[in-house]
Motif scaffolding. Structure first.
Motif, mmCIF file in Angstrom:
data_model
loop_
_atom_site.group_PDB
_atom_site.id
_atom_site.type_symbol
_atom_site.label_atom_id
_atom_site.label_comp_id
_atom_site.label_asym_id
_atom_site.label_seq_id
_atom_site.Cartn_x
_atom_site.Cartn_y
_atom_site.Cartn_z
ATOM 1 N N THR A 192 -48.223 -41.524 -23.371
ATOM 2 C CA THR A 192 -48.741 -40.646 -22.319
ATOM 3 C C THR A 192 -48.310 -41.077 -20.913
ATOM 4 O OG1 THR A 192 -50.808 -41.864 -22.044
ATOM 5 C CG2 THR A 192 -50.799 -40.077 -23.671
ATOM 6 N N HIS A 237 -45.923 -38.700 -18.842
ATOM 7 C CA HIS A 237 -46.618 -37.485 -18.413
ATOM 8 C C HIS A 237 -47.576 -37.807 -17.265
ATOM 9 C CE1 HIS A 237 -48.535 -33.459 -19.905
ATOM 10 N NE2 HIS A 237 -48.555 -33.542 -18.604
ATOM 11 N N LEU A 238 -48.286 -38.931 -17.348
ATOM 12 C CA LEU A 238 -49.193 -39.335 -16.274
ATOM 13 C C LEU A 238 -48.428 -39.609 -14.981
ATOM 14 C CD1 LEU A 238 -51.528 -41.644 -18.359
ATOM 15 C CD2 LEU A 238 -52.187 -39.491 -17.259
ATOM 16 N N LEU A 287 -47.519 -36.423 -13.388
ATOM 17 C CA LEU A 287 -48.686 -35.857 -12.703
ATOM 18 C C LEU A 287 -48.846 -36.474 -11.318
ATOM 19 C CD1 LEU A 287 -51.446 -35.677 -15.461
ATOM 20 C CD2 LEU A 287 -50.179 -33.786 -14.416
ATOM 21 N N ILE A 341 -56.295 -39.255 -23.453
ATOM 22 C CA ILE A 341 -56.179 -37.805 -23.531
ATOM 23 C C ILE A 341 -56.649 -37.360 -24.917
ATOM 24 C CG2 ILE A 341 -54.600 -35.825 -23.422
ATOM 25 C CD1 ILE A 341 -55.062 -37.293 -20.716
ATOM 26 N N TRP A 372 -55.229 -32.873 -20.231
ATOM 27 C CA TRP A 372 -54.229 -32.670 -19.188
ATOM 28 C C TRP A 372 -54.734 -31.576 -18.247
ATOM 29 C CZ3 TRP A 372 -51.221 -36.581 -19.171
ATOM 30 C CH2 TRP A 372 -50.787 -37.183 -20.357
ATOM 31 N N GLU A 397 -53.592 -28.766 -17.143
ATOM 32 C CA GLU A 397 -53.395 -27.379 -17.562
ATOM 33 C C GLU A 397 -54.363 -26.954 -18.672
ATOM 34 O OE1 GLU A 397 -50.207 -29.925 -19.614
ATOM 35 O OE2 GLU A 397 -51.086 -29.812 -17.622
ATOM 36 N N GLU A 398 -55.029 -27.902 -19.319
ATOM 37 C CA GLU A 398 -55.992 -27.599 -20.379
ATOM 38 C C GLU A 398 -57.439 -27.694 -19.892
ATOM 39 O OE1 GLU A 398 -54.874 -30.674 -23.053
ATOM 40 O OE2 GLU A 398 -53.135 -29.602 -23.814
ATOM 41 N N SER A 420 -60.183 -32.636 -16.621
ATOM 42 C CA SER A 420 -58.816 -33.024 -16.279
ATOM 43 C C SER A 420 -58.720 -34.507 -15.960
ATOM 44 C CB SER A 420 -58.325 -32.228 -15.073
ATOM 45 O OG SER A 420 -57.081 -32.736 -14.613
ATOM 46 N N PRO A 443 -48.069 -36.511 -26.077
ATOM 47 C CA PRO A 443 -48.347 -36.591 -24.659
ATOM 48 C C PRO A 443 -48.595 -35.252 -23.999
ATOM 49 C CG PRO A 443 -46.007 -36.891 -25.026
ATOM 50 C CD PRO A 443 -46.661 -36.760 -26.374
ATOM 51 N N GLY A 444 -48.646 -34.191 -24.713
ATOM 52 C CA GLY A 444 -49.008 -32.932 -24.107
ATOM 53 C C GLY A 444 -47.921 -31.957 -24.221
#
Length: 139
Positions: free
Chosen positions: A15, A18-19, A22, A59, A80, A82-83, A92, A138-139
């Motif tokens: 993850t 992706h973090l 962000l 996550i 995440w 977006e979810e 989030s 990771p999303g």
């Protein structure tokens, strides 16, 4: 009782990219939260997702925590951005409390700052992961 020593945190290696993305995306419009997430990542113990203990918030984890200032208990699934849907219980990771919870083990206490700048302490009461889901995604 406030604690100045931050508890250890563990984050799944799968993850991290992706973090970090962000953090880059949020830097312009959410600087304090982005800075806090980057700070937490810099001190995290990074391990393969299969090595993250089931009682460590990541996550997809279902987390129950108590705000020690108010005594109120809260429950949410860390997701995440977006979810996210707080009315559905999906918090989030790119919120002040989401950053504070990331990587914490059940039983940990942590000081965090609300969006309004108020300092609070939270206590992680429990962490669980949904059964049969790939936590390495990771999303």
């Amino acid at each position: 009782m406030s604690r100045s020593i931050r508890p250890p945190i563990t984050v799944a290696q799968e993850t991290v990219a992706h973090l970090e993305a962000l953090v880059e995306g949020a830097a312009a419009h959410m600087q304090p939260v982005a800075d806090r997430l980057l700070e937490e990542l810099s001190r995290a113990r990074i391990v393969a997702a299969v090595r993250v203990p089931t009682d460590v918030a990541g996550i997809g984890s279902n987390i129950i925590w108590r705000d020690e200032t108010t005594g109120r208990e809260h429950s949410a699934t860390l997701v995440w951005p977006e979810e996210a849907d707080i009315t559905a219980g999906r918090l989030s990771v790119l919120t002040p409390v989401g950053v504070a919870l990331l990587g914490l083990k059940a039983g940990a206490r942590f000081n965090w700052e609300t969006r309004t700048g108020e300092s609070r302490e939270l206590a992680v009461l429990s962490v669980s992961k949904p059964a049969a889901e790939g936590s390495a995604d990771p999303g």
